[in-house]
Design a protein around this motif. Structure first.
Motif, mmCIF file in Angstrom:
data_model
loop_
_atom_site.group_PDB
_atom_site.id
_atom_site.type_symbol
_atom_site.label_atom_id
_atom_site.label_comp_id
_atom_site.label_asym_id
_atom_site.label_seq_id
_atom_site.Cartn_x
_atom_site.Cartn_y
_atom_site.Cartn_z
ATOM 1 N N UNK A 1 -27.826 11.603 -41.140
ATOM 2 C CA UNK A 1 -26.815 12.410 -41.829
ATOM 3 C C UNK A 1 -26.303 11.703 -43.082
ATOM 4 N N UNK A 2 -26.053 10.414 -42.961
ATOM 5 C CA UNK A 2 -25.572 9.646 -44.111
ATOM 6 C C UNK A 2 -26.624 9.653 -45.214
ATOM 7 N N UNK A 3 -27.876 9.493 -44.849
ATOM 8 C CA UNK A 3 -28.949 9.504 -45.858
ATOM 9 C C UNK A 3 -29.032 10.860 -46.562
ATOM 10 N N UNK A 4 -28.859 11.944 -45.818
ATOM 11 C CA UNK A 4 -28.888 13.281 -46.422
ATOM 12 C C UNK A 4 -27.721 13.470 -47.388
ATOM 13 N N UNK A 5 -26.548 13.042 -46.985
ATOM 14 C CA UNK A 5 -25.374 13.158 -47.849
ATOM 15 C C UNK A 5 -25.562 12.317 -49.107
ATOM 16 N N UNK A 6 -26.069 11.119 -48.964
ATOM 17 C CA UNK A 6 -26.295 10.239 -50.114
ATOM 18 C C UNK A 6 -27.346 10.841 -51.060
ATOM 19 N N UNK A 7 -28.383 11.431 -50.502
ATOM 20 C CA UNK A 7 -29.422 12.046 -51.334
ATOM 21 C C UNK A 7 -28.856 13.233 -52.109
ATOM 22 N N UNK A 8 -28.042 14.042 -51.452
ATOM 23 C CA UNK A 8 -27.427 15.181 -52.145
ATOM 24 C C UNK A 8 -26.465 14.715 -53.224
ATOM 25 N N UNK B 36 -24.174 4.540 -22.864
ATOM 26 C CA UNK B 36 -25.284 3.620 -22.620
ATOM 27 C C UNK B 36 -25.872 3.141 -23.947
ATOM 28 N N UNK B 37 -26.686 2.119 -23.853
ATOM 29 C CA UNK B 37 -27.332 1.557 -25.035
ATOM 30 C C UNK B 37 -28.253 2.587 -25.688
ATOM 31 N N UNK B 38 -28.941 3.370 -24.899
ATOM 32 C CA UNK B 38 -29.846 4.405 -25.413
ATOM 33 C C UNK B 38 -29.048 5.486 -26.141
ATOM 34 N N UNK B 39 -27.926 5.907 -25.546
ATOM 35 C CA UNK B 39 -27.083 6.928 -26.177
ATOM 36 C C UNK B 39 -26.506 6.406 -27.498
ATOM 37 N N UNK C 9 -27.127 7.926 -31.197
ATOM 38 C CA UNK C 9 -26.021 8.324 -32.068
ATOM 39 C C UNK C 9 -26.112 7.647 -33.439
ATOM 40 N N UNK C 10 -26.462 6.373 -33.444
ATOM 41 C CA UNK C 10 -26.610 5.640 -34.704
ATOM 42 C C UNK C 10 -27.737 6.236 -35.534
ATOM 43 N N UNK C 11 -28.853 6.592 -34.908
ATOM 44 C CA UNK C 11 -29.977 7.180 -35.636
ATOM 45 C C UNK C 11 -29.603 8.526 -36.248
ATOM 46 N N UNK C 12 -28.904 9.353 -35.495
ATOM 47 C CA UNK C 12 -28.476 10.662 -35.998
ATOM 48 C C UNK C 12 -27.503 10.489 -37.155
#
Length: 110
Positions: free
Chosen positions: A16-23, A2-5, A9-12
């Motif tokens: 994760x991508x932001x955390x990896x980039x920060x590290x 669904x659009x909500x799911x 998923x995109x937000x999660x």
């Protein structure tokens, strides 16, 4: 899905991508600080951090002056390559001692 799911998923994934980039940025900054420290500590050497074709990292130092026969005999090297900044720093400390002694010492590190 669904659009909500999908949005969830995109937000999660985005978090994760932001955390990896920060590290990664912290690690890059750490390597940059190590490089800067080595360059400031050992100005007689051109020091760099290189990445090989297989992705391996090596730290290199090239002596900025020509070696005399006495320095070569004492063990002074014109080029040093080590796998990390700590190993390069240790090797450069020994090389600096040899240079300071003008090639008069042949004893190795303890």
């Amino acid at each position: 899905m669904t659009d909500v799911e999908l949005r969830s998923l995109v937000e999660i994934t985005d978090q994760n991508v932001r955390q990896v980039m920060a590290r990664a940025a912290l690690l890059q900054d750490w390597a940059g600080r190590q490089l800067s420290t080595l360059r400031n500590t050992y100005p007689a050497w051109n020091i760099d951090r290189e990445r090989g074709p297989a992705g391996e990292v090596s730290w290199t130092a090239e002596l900025r002056r020509e070696l005399t026969p006495a320095l070569v005999a004492a063990g002074v090297m014109s080029t040093i390559r080590q796998p990390d900044a700590i190993a390069l720093a240790a090797t450069l400390a020994w090389q600096a001692a040899l240079l300071h002694n003008g090639g008069r010492s042949r004893a190795g590190p303890i």
